[in-house]
Motif scaffolding. Structure first.
Motif, short mmCIF file in Angstrom:
data_model
loop_
_atom_site.label_atom_id
_atom_site.label_comp_id
_atom_site.label_asym_id
_atom_site.label_seq_id
_atom_site.Cartn_x
_atom_site.Cartn_y
_atom_site.Cartn_z
N UNK A 150 0.87 -1.17 0.00
CA UNK A 150 0.00 0.00 0.00
C UNK A 150 0.90 1.23 0.00
N UNK A 151 0.41 2.31 -0.58
CA UNK A 151 1.21 3.54 -0.61
C UNK A 151 1.06 4.26 0.72
N UNK A 152 1.47 3.54 1.75
CA UNK A 152 1.46 4.03 3.12
C UNK A 152 2.65 4.97 3.31
N UNK A 153 2.54 5.93 4.23
CA UNK A 153 3.62 6.90 4.45
C UNK A 153 4.92 6.21 4.84
N UNK A 154 4.86 5.22 5.73
CA UNK A 154 6.07 4.52 6.17
C UNK A 154 6.68 3.73 5.03
N UNK A 155 5.86 2.99 4.29
CA UNK A 155 6.37 2.17 3.20
C UNK A 155 6.92 3.03 2.06
N UNK A 156 6.21 4.10 1.73
CA UNK A 156 6.64 4.96 0.63
C UNK A 156 7.96 5.66 0.96
N UNK A 157 8.09 6.18 2.17
CA UNK A 157 9.33 6.86 2.54
C UNK A 157 10.49 5.88 2.64
N UNK A 158 10.21 4.63 3.03
CA UNK A 158 11.26 3.60 3.04
C UNK A 158 11.69 3.28 1.61
N UNK A 159 10.74 3.25 0.67
CA UNK A 159 11.08 3.04 -0.74
C UNK A 159 11.94 4.18 -1.27
N UNK A 160 11.63 5.41 -0.86
CA UNK A 160 12.45 6.57 -1.24
C UNK A 160 13.87 6.39 -0.72
N UNK A 161 13.99 5.85 0.49
CA UNK A 161 15.32 5.60 1.07
C UNK A 161 16.12 4.63 0.20
N UNK A 162 15.46 3.59 -0.31
CA UNK A 162 16.14 2.64 -1.20
C UNK A 162 16.64 3.37 -2.45
N UNK A 163 15.82 4.25 -3.01
CA UNK A 163 16.24 5.00 -4.19
C UNK A 163 17.42 5.93 -3.87
N UNK A 164 17.45 6.47 -2.65
CA UNK A 164 18.58 7.31 -2.25
C UNK A 164 19.87 6.49 -2.20
N UNK A 165 19.78 5.30 -1.62
CA UNK A 165 20.95 4.42 -1.60
C UNK A 165 21.42 4.10 -3.01
N UNK A 166 20.48 3.74 -3.88
CA UNK A 166 20.83 3.42 -5.26
C UNK A 166 21.38 4.65 -5.98
N UNK A 167 20.86 5.83 -5.64
CA UNK A 167 21.38 7.06 -6.23
C UNK A 167 22.82 7.33 -5.86
N UNK A 168 23.15 7.10 -4.59
CA UNK A 168 24.53 7.26 -4.14
C UNK A 168 25.45 6.29 -4.88
N UNK A 169 25.02 5.04 -4.99
CA UNK A 169 25.83 4.03 -5.68
C UNK A 169 26.00 4.39 -7.16
N UNK A 170 24.91 4.78 -7.81
CA UNK A 170 24.97 5.10 -9.22
C UNK A 170 25.81 6.33 -9.51
N UNK A 171 25.65 7.38 -8.69
CA UNK A 171 26.41 8.61 -8.87
C UNK A 171 27.90 8.37 -8.68
N UNK A 172 28.25 7.60 -7.67
CA UNK A 172 29.67 7.33 -7.41
C UNK A 172 30.27 6.51 -8.55
N UNK A 173 29.53 5.53 -9.04
CA UNK A 173 30.05 4.69 -10.11
C UNK A 173 30.13 5.40 -11.45
#
Length: 256
Positions: free
Chosen positions: A131-154
């Motif tokens: 469900x697009x719950x606030x906790x789940x959605x913000x946790x998904x955003x956190x995953x994208x932030x991690x992937x963004x850091x990895x992608x930008x560095x690489x």
């Protein structure tokens, strides 16, 4: 005025030295692995076997022994990255940059595990995988932030410039951490409230359930340290491959 003891300052400066850090982690690794095995074994036995079934959720609640520590680690590691990024930007400490970039894949893995196990838990509890719950959605955003850091560095060849860029991204993204933490209080949410301590300060779980959960949380933190050391050592060798201390390590390995 608060003064930092000289011994602490000396230890900090030694740990900021790549060759000293590499040697220190080499010596600590066997002990950390042993501690991790003991903690995770005790936590799994206590959580999956000794803890009683929940009166509402039955045995399905036992997924919390993976889900909750993973969710905690996803937040904790990002905070470590933000702090390391700030140190790297202000004091230009190479090891802080290494900690930041080495933590990102580990944090992404914990965040992914938290999301997957949360979905597995949510299906019998909520009747849906997501469900697009606030906790789940913000946790998904956190995953994208991690992937963004990895992608930008690489994506950048100059790793010192890349380290500055990902440090800024980590500091900007840290605003998501309090959103995740307080989302169940700020917005209407299907996600349950605090797992360990309630608003009244009382434990939200019986000790027979709580102790294994805390053991698993501690085990996951030790695992993070182990994985971080391994990745940081590899990153340091890559960055310092032309340094004399790395050449000496290679020469010593060749003799063995």
């Amino acid at each position: 005025m608060f003064l930092i003891p000289d011994a602490v300052v000396r230890f900090y400066h030694r740990m900021a030295s790549p060759p000293h850090f590499y040697t220190f982690t080499e010596q600590c690794m066997p002990w950390l692995v042993g501690v991790f095995v003991i903690l995770v074994s005790a936590g799994l036995v206590g959580g999956l076997y000794l803890a009683p079934a929940d009166y509402q959720q039955g045995d399905s609640y036992r997924i919390i022994y993976i889900h909750v520590p993973s969710a905690w680690m996803s937040l904790f590691i990002y905070i470590v990255m933000a702090v390391a990024g700030a140190i790297g930007l202000v004091w230009r400490i190479k090891l802080a940059e290494v900690v930041l970039v080495s933590s990102a894949p580990i944090g992404a893995a914990f965040t992914f595990i938290a999301l997957v196990t949360g979905s597995l838990w949510g299906k019998p509890m909520w009747g849906t995988w997501w469900v697009w719950d606030a906790r789940l959605t913000s946790e998904l955003v956190l995953l994208f932030l991690y992937l963004g850091v990895m992608g930008l560095y690489g994506a950048m060849d100059d790793k010192r410039v890349a380290s500055k860029a990902v440090a800024i991204l980590a500091l900007v993204g840290v605003v998501n951490i309090p959103i995740i933490h307080y989302s169940v209080e700020w917005w209407s949410s299907l996600h349950q409230g605090p797992t360990v301590i309630t608003k009244t300060g009382k434990p939200a779980m019986h000790s027979s359930m709580l102790i294994p959960l805390l053991l698993m949380a501690l085990a996951f933190k030790v695992y993070y340290v182990i994985a971080l050391m391994q990745r940081a050592r590899t990153e340091l060798l890559s960055r310092e491959r032309n340094s004399q201390w790395v050449k000496n390590k290679i020469a010593m390995g060749a003799k063995l």
